[in-house]
Design a protein around this motif. Structure first.
Motif, PDB file in Angstrom:
ATOM      1  N   HIS A 158       0.920  -1.242  -0.050  1.00  0.00           N
ATOM      2  CA  HIS A 158      -0.143   0.047  -0.069  1.00  0.00           C
ATOM      3  C   HIS A 158       0.772   1.139   0.010  1.00  0.00           C
ATOM      4  O   HIS A 158       0.420   2.212  -0.891  1.00  0.00           O
ATOM      5  N   LEU A 159       2.073   1.261   0.833  1.00  0.00           N
ATOM      6  CA  LEU A 159       2.734   2.511   1.006  1.00  0.00           C
ATOM      7  C   LEU A 159       3.431   2.767  -0.282  1.00  0.00           C
ATOM      8  O   LEU A 159       3.491   4.079  -0.778  1.00  0.00           O
ATOM      9  N   ALA A 160       3.688   1.776  -1.155  1.00  0.00           N
ATOM     10  CA  ALA A 160       4.490   1.946  -2.395  1.00  0.00           C
ATOM     11  C   ALA A 160       3.318   2.806  -3.455  1.00  0.00           C
ATOM     12  O   ALA A 160       3.779   3.566  -4.233  1.00  0.00           O
ATOM     13  N   LEU A 161       2.049   2.369  -3.236  1.00  0.00           N
ATOM     14  CA  LEU A 161       1.128   3.136  -4.066  1.00  0.00           C
ATOM     15  C   LEU A 161       0.416   4.377  -3.360  1.00  0.00           C
ATOM     16  O   LEU A 161      -0.332   5.084  -4.007  1.00  0.00           O
ATOM     17  N   CYS A 162       0.923   4.661  -2.036  1.00  0.00           N
ATOM     18  CA  CYS A 162       0.254   5.758  -1.547  1.00  0.00           C
ATOM     19  C   CYS A 162       1.231   6.726  -0.693  1.00  0.00           C
ATOM     20  O   CYS A 162       1.665   6.616   0.118  1.00  0.00           O
ATOM     21  N   PRO A 163       1.434   7.925  -1.535  1.00  0.00           N
ATOM     22  CA  PRO A 163       2.189   9.002  -0.952  1.00  0.00           C
ATOM     23  C   PRO A 163       1.901   9.672   0.192  1.00  0.00           C
ATOM     24  O   PRO A 163       2.765   9.731   1.021  1.00  0.00           O
ATOM     25  N   GLU A 164       0.346   9.591   0.501  1.00  0.00           N
ATOM     26  CA  GLU A 164       0.093  10.216   1.741  1.00  0.00           C
ATOM     27  C   GLU A 164       0.405   9.415   2.841  1.00  0.00           C
ATOM     28  O   GLU A 164       0.774   9.971   4.076  1.00  0.00           O
ATOM     29  N   CYS A 165       0.325   8.021   2.780  1.00  0.00           N
ATOM     30  CA  CYS A 165       0.554   7.189   3.901  1.00  0.00           C
ATOM     31  C   CYS A 165       2.242   7.087   4.059  1.00  0.00           C
ATOM     32  O   CYS A 165       2.494   6.789   5.236  1.00  0.00           O
ATOM     33  N   ARG A 166       3.053   7.406   3.069  1.00  0.00           N
ATOM     34  CA  ARG A 166       4.216   7.497   3.350  1.00  0.00           C
ATOM     35  C   ARG A 166       4.637   8.530   4.295  1.00  0.00           C
ATOM     36  O   ARG A 166       5.649   8.782   5.006  1.00  0.00           O
ATOM     37  N   ASP A 167       3.918   9.935   4.010  1.00  0.00           N
ATOM     38  CA  ASP A 167       4.184  10.946   4.742  1.00  0.00           C
ATOM     39  C   ASP A 167       3.909  10.682   6.269  1.00  0.00           C
ATOM     40  O   ASP A 167       4.614  11.063   7.087  1.00  0.00           O
ATOM     41  N   ARG A 168       2.664   9.919   6.358  1.00  0.00           N
ATOM     42  CA  ARG A 168       2.328   9.562   7.835  1.00  0.00           C
ATOM     43  C   ARG A 168       3.364   8.431   8.423  1.00  0.00           C
ATOM     44  O   ARG A 168       3.890   8.513   9.522  1.00  0.00           O
ATOM     45  N   LEU A 169       4.111   7.708   7.703  1.00  0.00           N
ATOM     46  CA  LEU A 169       5.086   6.810   8.260  1.00  0.00           C
ATOM     47  C   LEU A 169       6.433   7.454   8.763  1.00  0.00           C
ATOM     48  O   LEU A 169       6.811   7.344   9.487  1.00  0.00           O
ATOM     49  N   ALA A 170       6.586   8.612   7.826  1.00  0.00           N
ATOM     50  CA  ALA A 170       7.654   9.478   8.207  1.00  0.00           C
ATOM     51  C   ALA A 170       7.550  10.078   9.792  1.00  0.00           C
ATOM     52  O   ALA A 170       8.504  10.028  10.566  1.00  0.00           O
ATOM     53  N   VAL A 171       6.313  10.119  10.134  1.00  0.00           N
ATOM     54  CA  VAL A 171       5.854  10.873  11.508  1.00  0.00           C
ATOM     55  C   VAL A 171       6.247   9.514  12.528  1.00  0.00           C
ATOM     56  O   VAL A 171       6.932   9.796  13.341  1.00  0.00           O
ATOM     57  N   ALA A 172       5.772   8.538  12.160  1.00  0.00           N
ATOM     58  CA  ALA A 172       5.776   7.252  12.989  1.00  0.00           C
ATOM     59  C   ALA A 172       7.443   6.855  13.138  1.00  0.00           C
ATOM     60  O   ALA A 172       7.727   6.740  14.209  1.00  0.00           O
ATOM     61  N   GLU A 173       8.126   6.959  12.193  1.00  0.00           N
ATOM     62  CA  GLU A 173       9.731   6.787  12.043  1.00  0.00           C
ATOM     63  C   GLU A 173      10.277   7.709  13.073  1.00  0.00           C
ATOM     64  O   GLU A 173      11.183   7.473  13.867  1.00  0.00           O
ATOM     65  N   ALA A 174       9.860   9.235  12.769  1.00  0.00           N
ATOM     66  CA  ALA A 174      10.435  10.018  13.702  1.00  0.00           C
ATOM     67  C   ALA A 174      10.000   9.947  15.120  1.00  0.00           C
ATOM     68  O   ALA A 174      10.849  10.174  16.188  1.00  0.00           O
ATOM     69  N   ALA A 175       9.055   9.281  15.720  1.00  0.00           N
ATOM     70  CA  ALA A 175       8.581   9.117  17.066  1.00  0.00           C
ATOM     71  C   ALA A 175       9.635   8.170  17.398  1.00  0.00           C
ATOM     72  O   ALA A 175      10.055   8.115  18.416  1.00  0.00           O
ATOM     73  N   GLY A 176       9.972   6.943  16.529  1.00  0.00           N
ATOM     74  CA  GLY A 176      11.003   5.796  17.050  1.00  0.00           C
ATOM     75  C   GLY A 176      12.245   6.712  17.206  1.00  0.00           C
ATOM     76  O   GLY A 176      12.930   6.236  18.276  1.00  0.00           O
ATOM     77  N   GLY A 177      12.541   7.675  16.501  1.00  0.00           N
ATOM     78  CA  GLY A 177      13.743   8.193  16.627  1.00  0.00           C
ATOM     79  C   GLY A 177      13.908   9.025  17.944  1.00  0.00           C
ATOM     80  O   GLY A 177      14.821   9.095  18.793  1.00  0.00           O
TER      81      GLY A 177
END
Lengths: 224, 216
Positions: free
Chosen positions: B31-50
């Motif tokens: 889904h992420l490969a096909l959905c730029p919006e969710c890739r932006d949301r993923l960036a937030v989740a990874e930033a929380a991990g950081g």
């Protein structure tokens, strides 16, 4: 093993900084006030430093990154895997950080985010029998964003700071679920069992926590 | 292409944390490969991990750790292997092509009867079952409910589930409470990735009896 992780940003994140004296070793943390009084320069932010290391390949500058991140990565590895393997996996991670530093782009996120993702992937390779399918940005099936990259970019350190503050103000039950997911390698059902909660409650706490993080960055709520 | 059905926050956070089993992760990555919006949301989740990494309480690094790592920095890194040549266009996103060993034309379908077909994909986790399904244009998937969760990502064509249409890139997250009859839209066959955490429970006893034989 202690589950204690301080979610609230410790005071030294804002008030205190690492300084690097002439000896080449980072000194004890000194308060910014003391620094300003003494006229010494505070340490550069980690994202700038990582980007610089990518360009200059300067080992002394990399040591500053190492002193900051190595203990954190090691603690992460110890919590999500075994204490015995933590040192080795930390070293693997930090060598990978050095080797890949030229690929780091500070405009796309903070150094901590980038290093976290490297550590996470090495941890999965080491401890799990299954894989984590990854995205490939060069994939011809990859759907590019309609908006220009500049409008969507999380300005590395700036957004990191916002997220740090939002994390510090999450209700404890939401913070706990996030922490267990990120730092104990728990699936949602394991978390539910550990906390003796229905799975739906774990999911909804994760959603609440995450929507708060997104709201501080001005992103819309859950899209589902 | 506009995606209308996205990944839920709980899945996205677990994927970012690296605590999601391979089968679910494959659906999320597709889904992420096909959905730029969710890739932006993923960036937030990874930033929380950081940021969670930043707030761990730690002891300073041992000097011998630094010496050990420093000694390894001088070793020149072998040039990374040249990336495998990419096709010019692809229907299946990269995470999925790695499981097939190619694009849609390389899928070795096993017929299920009435034009429907499936192929199972092997993963290393024990909690999911992953398959690609082909539903003939205008035809339903046999009515079924789930013992647990089912994630479905549409790869080509589209299907209706009740009043809702799912097209390329859309993801449907169905749980045990849903009794549904997804039906391919009439224009084309629908190919989708389906990940379940338990064998599907078909309502009809005939299909149920055939389940072990059909392997669904």
């Amino acid at each position: 093993m202690s589950l204690e992780i301080s979610i609230a940003a410790p005071a030294w994140h804002k008030g205190m900084q690492l300084v690097r004296p002439k000896s080449g070793r980072p000194a004890k943390r000194t308060s910014t006030t003391a620094l300003m009084q003494s006229g010494m320069q505070a340490e550069p932010d980690m994202s700038e430093l990582l980007a610089k290391v990518g360009k200059t390949r300067d080992v002394e500058q990399f040591e500053l990154l190492f002193r900051h991140f190595a203990p954190r990565v090691k603690a992460y590895m110890a919590r999500t895997g075994s204490a015995a393997g933590a040192e080795e996996l930390m070293q693997e991670t930090m060598v990978a950080v050095w080797n890949k530093a030229a690929m780091y782009d500070p405009a796309r996120g903070a150094a901590s985010t980038w290093i976290f993702s490297i550590a996470r992937n090495l941890r999965i390779d080491a401890y799990r029998r299954d894989r984590r399918p990854e995205l490939d940005p060069d994939d011809p099936a990859f759907q590019p964003s309609a908006e220009p990259a500049a409008d969507r970019r999380l300005e590395g350190e700036q957004s990191a700071e916002l997220i740090r503050r939002a994390l510090a103000t999450l209700p404890p039950d939401q913070a706990e679920v996030l922490r267990l997911a990120f730092y104990e390698d728990n699936s949602q059902s394991t978390i539910a069992a550990a906390l003796d909660l229905p799975l739906g409650t774990v999911k909804s706490r994760m959603r609440l926590a995450f929507s708060k993080l997104r709201s501080v960055l001005g992103q819309p709520g859950d899209l589902t | 292409m506009t995606i209308r059905h996205h990944i839920g926050d709980d899945l996205l956070v677990s994927y970012a944390a690296g605590s999601l089993a391979e089968g679910w992760s494959l659906a999320v990555a597709t889904h992420l490969a096909l959905c730029p919006e969710c890739r932006d949301r993923l960036a937030v989740a990874e930033a929380a991990g950081g940021q969670l990494l930043e707030t761990l309480d730690v002891e300073p690094a041992a000097d011998q750790s630094w010496s050990a790592v420093k000694a390894r920095l001088a070793t020149p890194v072998g040039r990374p292997a040249a990336p495998a040549p990419q096709p010019k266009t692809a229907v299946l996103p990269a995470p999925l092509r790695r499981y097939i060993g190619g694009d849609v034309d390389a899928i070795q379908w096993k017929m299920l009867g009435r034009g429907a077909a499936q192929v199972r994909l092997k993963t290393g986790d024990r909690e999911t079952q992953v398959r690609l399904l082909k539903i003939p244009a205008g035809k339903p998937v046999p009515e079924h409910s789930h013992g647990g969760r089912e994630l479905t990502v549409v790869l080509s064509g589209a299907f209706n589930d009740g009043e809702t249409v799912f097209a390329r890139g859309d993801i449907e997250d169905a749980d045990a409470s849903i009794q549904h009859i997804p039906t391919a839209t009439p224009e084309a066959d629908c190919i989708c990735l389906a990940v379940t955490d338990a064998p599907l429970r078909f309502r009809s006893w005939v299909v149920r009896a055939l389940q072990p034989i059909l392997g669904i």
